[in-house]
Motif scaffolding. Sequence first.
Motif, PDB file in Angstrom:
ATOM      1  N   SER A  60       0.610  -0.860  -1.332  1.00  0.00           N
ATOM      2  CA  SER A  60       0.324  -1.774  -0.143  1.00  0.00           C
ATOM      3  C   SER A  60       1.973  -1.122   0.250  1.00  0.00           C
ATOM      4  N   SER A 115       4.276  -3.067   0.245  1.00  0.00           N
ATOM      5  CA  SER A 115       5.104  -4.166   0.015  1.00  0.00           C
ATOM      6  C   SER A 115       5.739  -3.367  -1.057  1.00  0.00           C
ATOM      7  N   SER A 116       4.844  -1.636  -1.668  1.00  0.00           N
ATOM      8  CA  SER A 116       5.767  -1.185  -2.947  1.00  0.00           C
ATOM      9  C   SER A 116       6.582  -0.198  -2.429  1.00  0.00           C
ATOM     10  N   TYR A 117       6.712  -0.139  -1.290  1.00  0.00           N
ATOM     11  CA  TYR A 117       8.010   1.192  -0.718  1.00  0.00           C
ATOM     12  C   TYR A 117       8.675   0.831  -1.307  1.00  0.00           C
ATOM     13  N   ARG A 118       9.495   1.974  -1.074  1.00  0.00           N
ATOM     14  CA  ARG A 118      10.697   1.966  -1.645  1.00  0.00           C
ATOM     15  C   ARG A 118      11.676   3.154  -0.721  1.00  0.00           C
ATOM     16  N   TYR A 148      -0.083   4.050   2.397  1.00  0.00           N
ATOM     17  CA  TYR A 148      -0.041   2.912   2.314  1.00  0.00           C
ATOM     18  C   TYR A 148      -0.747   2.047   3.065  1.00  0.00           C
ATOM     19  N   GLU A 172       2.076  -4.328  11.280  1.00  0.00           N
ATOM     20  CA  GLU A 172       3.325  -4.459  10.502  1.00  0.00           C
ATOM     21  C   GLU A 172       2.989  -2.868   9.699  1.00  0.00           C
ATOM     22  N   ALA A 198       6.479  -0.671   9.211  1.00  0.00           N
ATOM     23  CA  ALA A 198       6.818   0.287   7.990  1.00  0.00           C
ATOM     24  C   ALA A 198       7.450   1.705   8.284  1.00  0.00           C
TER      25      ALA A 198
END
Length: 425
Positions: free
Chosen positions: A5, A7-10, A301, A308, A312
């Motif tokens: 997802s 939200s897990s991107y760093r 992702y 959205e 990102a």
Amino acid sequence: MDIRSLSSYRIPRSSLDHGTEEQRKAVQTIIDDVREQGDKAIKYYTAEFDGVQLDNLKVTDAEIDEAVTQIDERMLSILQEAANNIASFHERQVQQSWMTTEENGTILGQKVTALDAVGIYVPGGTAAYPSSVLMNAIPAQVAGVNRVVMVTPPGKDGKVPAGVLAAARIAGVRDIYKIGGAQAVAALAYGTESIKPVDKITGPGNIFVALAKREVFGIVDIDMIAGPSDITVLADETAVASEVAADLLSQAEHGELSQANLVTTSMVLAEAVSEEVDRQLEELPRHEMARAAIEENSSIYVADTLAEAIEAVNKIAPEHLEIQVNQPMEVVGRIRHAGAIFVGRFSSEPVGDYFAGPNHTLPTSGTARFSSPLSVEDFVKKSSIIAYSEAAFMLNAQKIADFARLEGLEAHARALEARFKSEEK
């Protein structure tokens, strides 16, 4: 590839990585040695790191001539056509000096001047990069730089790859040295018996080259401190999975630290691309490096909406961005952060790497948020021109003197008022 997802991107580690303490000390030692011992230190470190004993550091005209004969006519024609495309693109970036005259006689302007000398670093080691020669040398030539010096590591045979020298011939570079690493950067910055110092150093390299460029910045200018290569593909259900996978792997094969991400609105595409990457990896000559990059640094992702997904992409600020959606041109205006944007199915990333014309020296690791590709502007400097008329001076001098006193700089104010006294006499 892992499917995650958003939200897990760093955000990846910055390309401005400081390296380890051991690496920094090693680079400083090398730079100090080159400053003190010149060619002797260069030859020592070339033997130490490249395994080559060099009598002469400079590539001779005969070596360049020999290299050109080793490249077949078709490949030479391709290199020349790529060079023409690169020159044509960068010629559009040339800025002219300008001046404007106001009614009171004041002249203001800007003078654009090419740098006197630049050094271009062309990586070696695991691959040869003729494209890096063209992408660094041609903008410098277009800008009007008088002296372009190229450094590149020699192979085990003590020679520079033929393709690299052929590209240098096409780009008009003849001042070439068979040295690489931090020692080459130091030589360009400080000069040696064989190499005259330059004013700016451009071109990518390994961590030791990056750290050396950081260390000499201020003595010379640099283009950027490049990190590992990265690509992000923005795609919807209309994209072709095998093509997306191939494009991701085109950057993963650069090295283990490379990053290749897919941001998509389609779970079906995500799963198909993941399978394709695994399949295509097995067929790559550089599959070990590419696999490490995919497994350690890359992900797919899945976003709920295109909006959205675009947000990102702007957060990632990729070096290379491919847009493979139904109406790709409609998305371009919504991209705020990307080094180079490849629009549509047939604008595969290697098109820009080698042939289209825009520069492939790009901001990495998220630095596209605040920086741009290498350009003609990197090889010029600008001087402001200020010529106040007497009328303009008399109208504004007291205001300027008052401004100076606001900052507590009395001598500034008096420099203006001295001219009042001269006029009174």
